[in-house]
Scaffold this motif. Structure first.
Motif, PDB file in Angstrom:
ATOM      1  N   LYS A  83      23.282  16.744   6.549  1.00 39.62           N
ATOM      2  CA  LYS A  83      24.545  17.506   6.287  1.00 39.62           C
ATOM      3  C   LYS A  83      25.752  16.434   5.770  1.00 39.62           C
ATOM      4  O   LYS A  83      26.654  16.853   5.240  1.00 39.62           O
ATOM      5  N   SER A  84      25.248  15.452   5.603  1.00 39.66           N
ATOM      6  CA  SER A  84      26.118  14.368   5.036  1.00 39.66           C
ATOM      7  C   SER A  84      26.116  14.396   3.553  1.00 39.66           C
ATOM      8  O   SER A  84      25.151  14.636   2.848  1.00 39.66           O
ATOM      9  N   ASP A  85      27.489  13.882   3.147  1.00 36.91           N
ATOM     10  CA  ASP A  85      27.357  13.640   1.545  1.00 36.91           C
ATOM     11  C   ASP A  85      26.594  12.513   1.094  1.00 36.91           C
ATOM     12  O   ASP A  85      26.193  12.460  -0.048  1.00 36.91           O
ATOM     13  N   TYR A  86      26.456  11.615   2.072  1.00 39.01           N
ATOM     14  CA  TYR A  86      25.807  10.307   1.618  1.00 39.01           C
ATOM     15  C   TYR A  86      24.054  10.596   2.132  1.00 39.01           C
ATOM     16  O   TYR A  86      23.463   9.439   1.991  1.00 39.01           O
ATOM     17  N   PHE A  87      23.675  11.564   2.279  1.00 41.69           N
ATOM     18  CA  PHE A  87      22.175  11.699   2.558  1.00 41.69           C
ATOM     19  C   PHE A  87      21.270  11.395   1.554  1.00 41.69           C
ATOM     20  O   PHE A  87      21.706  11.481   0.163  1.00 41.69           O
ATOM     21  N   ASP A  88      20.179  10.548   1.737  1.00 42.84           N
ATOM     22  CA  ASP A  88      19.292  10.252   0.941  1.00 42.84           C
ATOM     23  C   ASP A  88      17.939  10.485   1.279  1.00 42.84           C
ATOM     24  O   ASP A  88      17.240  10.019   2.263  1.00 42.84           O
ATOM     25  N   ALA A  89      17.307  11.617   0.763  1.00 45.99           N
ATOM     26  CA  ALA A  89      15.973  11.917   1.303  1.00 45.99           C
ATOM     27  C   ALA A  89      14.969  11.011   1.196  1.00 45.99           C
ATOM     28  O   ALA A  89      14.024  10.980   1.605  1.00 45.99           O
ATOM     29  N   LYS A  90      15.033  10.215   0.032  1.00 46.17           N
ATOM     30  CA  LYS A  90      14.017   8.898  -0.199  1.00 46.17           C
ATOM     31  C   LYS A  90      14.063   7.913   1.087  1.00 46.17           C
ATOM     32  O   LYS A  90      13.303   7.016   1.161  1.00 46.17           O
TER      33      LYS A  90
END
Length: 155
Positions: A83-90
């Motif tokens: 949900k964060s703008d700073y999410f990083d799926a990797k």
């Protein structure tokens, strides 16, 4: 053996988080850095390092205050939050890609030192000063002890 104090310039947009906000909360995690070079600078930080708190993307960008690195670097939790703008799926908890440090308010400057004034001292600051280098947009960059002293003398 204690390591010597290092210095950093950390940029923030005052509409998002200003020196006044830091003064109000006291200490804040410096999250959301998503540039590998800036991240590497964060990973080199140690508690007690000095921070020039820089307001960017505003009417008069410049150094607004001083802060201190208040923690060892640790994984930025926003990288794991979808949900964060700073999410990083990797990024994984086992191998986090992004780090942060906590930053503690030290003081507001007697007057903000505007970027235009800082640029007048480009030669004295030297080639290694990222803020006056063409095309440098890093949100976190190292500052030498001599650069720190010169910039604070402008206050």
């Amino acid at each position: 053996m204690a390591t010597r104090r290092r210095y950093w310039l950390m940029k923030t947009e005052p509409d998002t988080f200003s020196i006044d906000d830091l003064q109000r909360v006291g200490t804040e995690p410096w999250n959301g850095v998503r540039n590998f070079q800036a991240r590497n600078h964060i990973r080199a930080m140690q508690p007690g390092d000095g921070v020039l708190f820089y307001h960017s993307s505003c009417a008069v960008p410049g150094i607004a205050g001083l802060a201190t690195v208040a923690s060892e670097p640790y994984p930025d939790p926003t990288q794991f939050d979808p949900k964060s703008d700073y999410f990083d799926a990797k990024s994984t908890r086992e191998e986090p890609r992004w780090s942060l440090v906590d930053v503690a308010f030290e003081r507001k400057l007697k007057r903000a030192i505007p970027l235009e004034e800082i640029k007048q001292h480009t030669d004295a600051l030297g080639e290694g000063f990222a803020l006056t280098q063409r095309g440098s947009r890093l949100s976190v960059s190292p500052v030498s002890a001599a650069q720190w002293k010169l910039l604070l003398s402008l206050e």
